[in-house]
Design a protein around this motif. Structure first.
Motif, PDB file in Angstrom:
ATOM      1  N   SER A 135     -10.237  -2.767   7.831  1.00 58.63           N
ATOM      2  CA  SER A 135     -10.560  -3.410   6.526  1.00 58.63           C
ATOM      3  C   SER A 135     -10.283  -2.530   5.431  1.00 58.63           C
ATOM      4  CB  SER A 135     -11.971  -4.054   6.688  1.00 58.63           C
ATOM      5  OG  SER A 135     -12.912  -3.095   6.254  1.00 58.63           O
ATOM      6  N   ILE A 136     -10.055  -2.916   4.356  1.00 62.46           N
ATOM      7  CA  ILE A 136     -10.071  -2.259   3.060  1.00 62.46           C
ATOM      8  C   ILE A 136     -11.484  -1.347   2.706  1.00 62.46           C
ATOM      9  CG2 ILE A 136      -9.881  -2.727   0.590  1.00 62.46           C
ATOM     10  CD1 ILE A 136      -8.097  -5.016   1.025  1.00 62.46           C
ATOM     11  N   LEU A 137     -12.560  -2.201   3.291  1.00 62.99           N
ATOM     12  CA  LEU A 137     -13.767  -1.889   2.995  1.00 62.99           C
ATOM     13  C   LEU A 137     -13.869  -0.288   3.873  1.00 62.99           C
ATOM     14  CD1 LEU A 137     -16.300  -4.571   2.572  1.00 62.99           C
ATOM     15  CD2 LEU A 137     -15.408  -3.024   0.830  1.00 62.99           C
ATOM     16  N   GLN A 138     -13.418  -0.467   5.229  1.00 60.51           N
ATOM     17  CA  GLN A 138     -13.415   0.823   6.365  1.00 60.51           C
ATOM     18  C   GLN A 138     -12.576   1.788   5.462  1.00 60.51           C
ATOM     19  OE1 GLN A 138     -12.419  -1.550   9.608  1.00 60.51           O
ATOM     20  NE2 GLN A 138     -14.057  -1.040  10.599  1.00 60.51           N
ATOM     21  N   PHE A 167      -7.148  -3.884  -8.738  1.00 62.00           N
ATOM     22  CA  PHE A 167      -7.224  -2.902  -7.384  1.00 62.00           C
ATOM     23  C   PHE A 167      -5.816  -3.508  -6.752  1.00 62.00           C
ATOM     24  CE2 PHE A 167      -7.713  -2.379  -2.991  1.00 62.00           C
ATOM     25  CZ  PHE A 167      -8.249  -0.903  -2.712  1.00 62.00           C
ATOM     26  N   SER A 168      -5.783  -4.848  -6.332  1.00 65.94           N
ATOM     27  CA  SER A 168      -4.640  -5.306  -5.809  1.00 65.94           C
ATOM     28  C   SER A 168      -3.338  -5.104  -6.320  1.00 65.94           C
ATOM     29  CB  SER A 168      -4.674  -6.873  -5.784  1.00 65.94           C
ATOM     30  OG  SER A 168      -5.915  -7.175  -4.949  1.00 65.94           O
ATOM     31  N   LYS A 169      -3.251  -4.683  -7.756  1.00 65.33           N
ATOM     32  CA  LYS A 169      -2.116  -4.569  -8.339  1.00 65.33           C
ATOM     33  C   LYS A 169      -1.487  -3.212  -8.715  1.00 65.33           C
ATOM     34  CE  LYS A 169      -1.585  -8.936 -10.870  1.00 65.33           C
ATOM     35  NZ  LYS A 169      -1.464  -9.663 -12.397  1.00 65.33           N
ATOM     36  N   PHE A 170      -2.837  -2.207  -8.533  1.00 68.76           N
ATOM     37  CA  PHE A 170      -2.602  -0.826  -8.642  1.00 68.76           C
ATOM     38  C   PHE A 170      -1.417  -0.284  -7.729  1.00 68.76           C
ATOM     39  CE2 PHE A 170      -3.345   3.790  -7.843  1.00 68.76           C
ATOM     40  CZ  PHE A 170      -3.441   4.216  -9.100  1.00 68.76           C
ATOM     41  N   VAL A 171      -0.475   0.586  -8.225  1.00 66.67           N
ATOM     42  CA  VAL A 171       0.469   0.805  -7.441  1.00 66.67           C
ATOM     43  C   VAL A 171       0.883   2.460  -8.170  1.00 66.67           C
ATOM     44  CG1 VAL A 171       2.767   1.060  -6.618  1.00 66.67           C
ATOM     45  CG2 VAL A 171       1.575  -1.060  -6.757  1.00 66.67           C
ATOM     46  N   LEU A 172       0.887   3.354  -7.289  1.00 61.07           N
ATOM     47  CA  LEU A 172       1.308   4.866  -7.697  1.00 61.07           C
ATOM     48  C   LEU A 172       2.503   4.994  -7.077  1.00 61.07           C
ATOM     49  CD1 LEU A 172       0.196   7.085  -9.446  1.00 61.07           C
ATOM     50  CD2 LEU A 172      -0.407   8.059  -7.190  1.00 61.07           C
ATOM     51  N   PRO A 173       3.760   4.980  -7.706  1.00 63.69           N
ATOM     52  CA  PRO A 173       4.847   5.312  -7.234  1.00 63.69           C
ATOM     53  C   PRO A 173       5.140   6.406  -6.451  1.00 63.69           C
ATOM     54  CG  PRO A 173       5.271   4.526  -9.323  1.00 63.69           C
ATOM     55  CD  PRO A 173       3.727   4.886  -9.443  1.00 63.69           C
ATOM     56  N   LEU A 190      -0.350 -10.302   2.234  1.00 57.79           N
ATOM     57  CA  LEU A 190      -0.915 -10.824   0.961  1.00 57.79           C
ATOM     58  C   LEU A 190      -2.102 -11.129   0.892  1.00 57.79           C
ATOM     59  CD1 LEU A 190       2.338 -11.795  -1.132  1.00 57.79           C
ATOM     60  CD2 LEU A 190       1.222  -9.345  -1.229  1.00 57.79           C
ATOM     61  N   ARG A 191      -2.477 -12.139   1.545  1.00 57.23           N
ATOM     62  CA  ARG A 191      -3.600 -12.617   1.977  1.00 57.23           C
ATOM     63  C   ARG A 191      -4.797 -11.840   2.384  1.00 57.23           C
ATOM     64  NH1 ARG A 191      -7.177 -14.441   5.204  1.00 57.23           N
ATOM     65  NH2 ARG A 191      -6.264 -14.242   7.168  1.00 57.23           N
ATOM     66  N   ARG A 192      -4.397 -10.810   3.502  1.00 57.60           N
ATOM     67  CA  ARG A 192      -5.571 -10.098   4.053  1.00 57.60           C
ATOM     68  C   ARG A 192      -5.603  -8.844   3.170  1.00 57.60           C
ATOM     69  NH1 ARG A 192      -6.611 -10.568   9.402  1.00 57.60           N
ATOM     70  NH2 ARG A 192      -5.594 -12.190  10.378  1.00 57.60           N
ATOM     71  N   SER A 193      -4.701  -8.670   2.230  1.00 52.38           N
ATOM     72  CA  SER A 193      -5.062  -7.401   1.374  1.00 52.38           C
ATOM     73  C   SER A 193      -5.831  -7.712   0.139  1.00 52.38           C
ATOM     74  CB  SER A 193      -3.595  -6.935   0.703  1.00 52.38           C
ATOM     75  OG  SER A 193      -2.964  -7.846  -0.135  1.00 52.38           O
ATOM     76  N   ARG A 194      -6.198  -9.202   0.161  1.00 51.30           N
ATOM     77  CA  ARG A 194      -7.424  -9.397  -0.991  1.00 51.30           C
ATOM     78  C   ARG A 194      -8.410  -9.763  -0.308  1.00 51.30           C
ATOM     79  NH1 ARG A 194      -2.136 -11.212  -2.746  1.00 51.30           N
ATOM     80  NH2 ARG A 194      -1.810 -10.248  -4.648  1.00 51.30           N
ATOM     81  N   SER A 195      -8.647  -9.532   1.136  1.00 50.78           N
ATOM     82  CA  SER A 195     -10.039  -9.968   1.776  1.00 50.78           C
ATOM     83  C   SER A 195     -10.492  -8.555   2.282  1.00 50.78           C
ATOM     84  CB  SER A 195      -9.533 -10.735   2.984  1.00 50.78           C
ATOM     85  OG  SER A 195     -10.641 -11.208   3.803  1.00 50.78           O
ATOM     86  N   PHE A 196     -11.366  -8.059   1.405  1.00 51.65           N
ATOM     87  CA  PHE A 196     -11.682  -6.639   1.433  1.00 51.65           C
ATOM     88  C   PHE A 196     -12.434  -6.246   2.881  1.00 51.65           C
ATOM     89  CE2 PHE A 196     -11.779  -5.451  -3.236  1.00 51.65           C
ATOM     90  CZ  PHE A 196     -10.400  -5.666  -3.245  1.00 51.65           C
ATOM     91  N   ALA A 197     -13.322  -7.212   3.375  1.00 58.05           N
ATOM     92  CA  ALA A 197     -14.166  -7.067   4.659  1.00 58.05           C
ATOM     93  C   ALA A 197     -13.406  -7.297   5.771  1.00 58.05           C
ATOM     94  CB  ALA A 197     -15.361  -7.622   4.382  1.00 58.05           C
ATOM     95  N   GLU A 198     -12.144  -8.118   5.906  1.00 54.88           N
ATOM     96  CA  GLU A 198     -11.540  -8.591   7.035  1.00 54.88           C
ATOM     97  C   GLU A 198     -10.598  -7.470   7.617  1.00 54.88           C
ATOM     98  OE1 GLU A 198      -8.660 -12.316   8.452  1.00 54.88           O
ATOM     99  OE2 GLU A 198      -9.172 -12.054   6.090  1.00 54.88           O
ATOM    100  N   ARG A 199     -10.417  -6.990   8.871  1.00 62.09           N
ATOM    101  CA  ARG A 199      -9.852  -6.075   9.293  1.00 62.09           C
ATOM    102  C   ARG A 199      -8.360  -6.502   9.457  1.00 62.09           C
ATOM    103  NH1 ARG A 199     -14.528  -4.971  13.033  1.00 62.09           N
ATOM    104  NH2 ARG A 199     -15.084  -3.031  12.376  1.00 62.09           N
ATOM    105  N   PHE A 200      -7.501  -5.746   9.095  1.00 62.41           N
ATOM    106  CA  PHE A 200      -6.055  -6.192   9.522  1.00 62.41           C
ATOM    107  C   PHE A 200      -5.845  -6.267  11.081  1.00 62.41           C
ATOM    108  CE2 PHE A 200      -5.505  -4.321   5.347  1.00 62.41           C
ATOM    109  CZ  PHE A 200      -4.564  -4.897   4.646  1.00 62.41           C
ATOM    110  N   PRO A 201      -5.067  -7.549  11.635  1.00 61.24           N
ATOM    111  CA  PRO A 201      -5.179  -7.997  12.807  1.00 61.24           C
ATOM    112  C   PRO A 201      -4.477  -6.610  13.617  1.00 61.24           C
ATOM    113  CG  PRO A 201      -3.292  -8.876  11.532  1.00 61.24           C
ATOM    114  CD  PRO A 201      -4.132  -8.265  10.731  1.00 61.24           C
TER     115      PRO A 201
END
Length: 180
Positions: A117-120, A165-171, A101-112
């Motif tokens: 990243s979200i930007l990539q 953006f964080s809350k957007f969900v398409l089922p 959840l923390r990383r999903s709100r950090s747009f420039a940080e790559r997932f470990p």
């Protein structure tokens, strides 16, 4: 000039969706319910005038797109740029995991663990959308992809705050409509 219409759909249900886990780039198959959802999606798209189908190259999206394509008489075109965000070492974790959840709100940080990243991810999806909308002006197109990819697509077509953006969900097997 006629409008270009984009329908963007999410693939059918997988076991990871049932377990509320991050699937990412893992190639997880559809459940029986996911296959039925894809048939229902196909039925709901028969009157939309779809001329082209593009899909993620991951099997859960390919199978969903093939089911829709059979109903519409269109062969889907897989494209790696529609793949899910690469969550790296976060794949298989629960979607309510605090670190995710923390990383999903950090747009420039790559997932470990080699993730993107979200930007990539957005750059990849936006480039795809720029290309297909330019190449297919005036056509009606279906895109079959993933949860995060659909976030990117939604943010391409409309302004969204970080919170939206964080809350957007398409089922699973639901679709959104956009036009240019």
């Amino acid at each position: 000039m006629s409008k270009t219409i984009i329908y963007s759909a999410r693939h059918g249900e997988t076991e990871f969706n049932v377990k509320y886990c991050l699937c990412g780039r893992l190639d997880i198959p559809l459940t029986q319910k996911g296959i039925q959802q894809a048939h229902t999606l196909a039925d709901s798209l028969t009157d939309k005038g779809i001329e082209l189908i593009y899909c993620s190259s991951l099997s859960r999206a390919v199978v969903t797109a093939e089911i829709v394509g059979q109903k519409l008489g269109i062969s889907p075109v897989p494209d790696d740029r529609l793949q899910e965000t690469d969550f790296g070492g976060m794949e298989c974790r629960k979607r309510d995991d605090p670190e995710y959840l923390r990383r999903s709100r950090s747009f420039a940080e790559r997932f470990p663990g080699g993730g993107e990243s979200i930007l990539q991810s957005a750059h990849r999806v936006y480039g795809f959308l720029d290309e297909i909308t330019e190449k297919n002006r005036g056509k009606t197109i279906l895109l079959v992809s993933h949860g995060w990819t659909n976030k990117m697509i939604a943010s391409y077509f409309r302004d969204m705050t970080n919170e939206e953006f964080s809350k957007f969900v398409l089922p699973n097997c639901e679709f959104a409509r956009y036009e240019i």
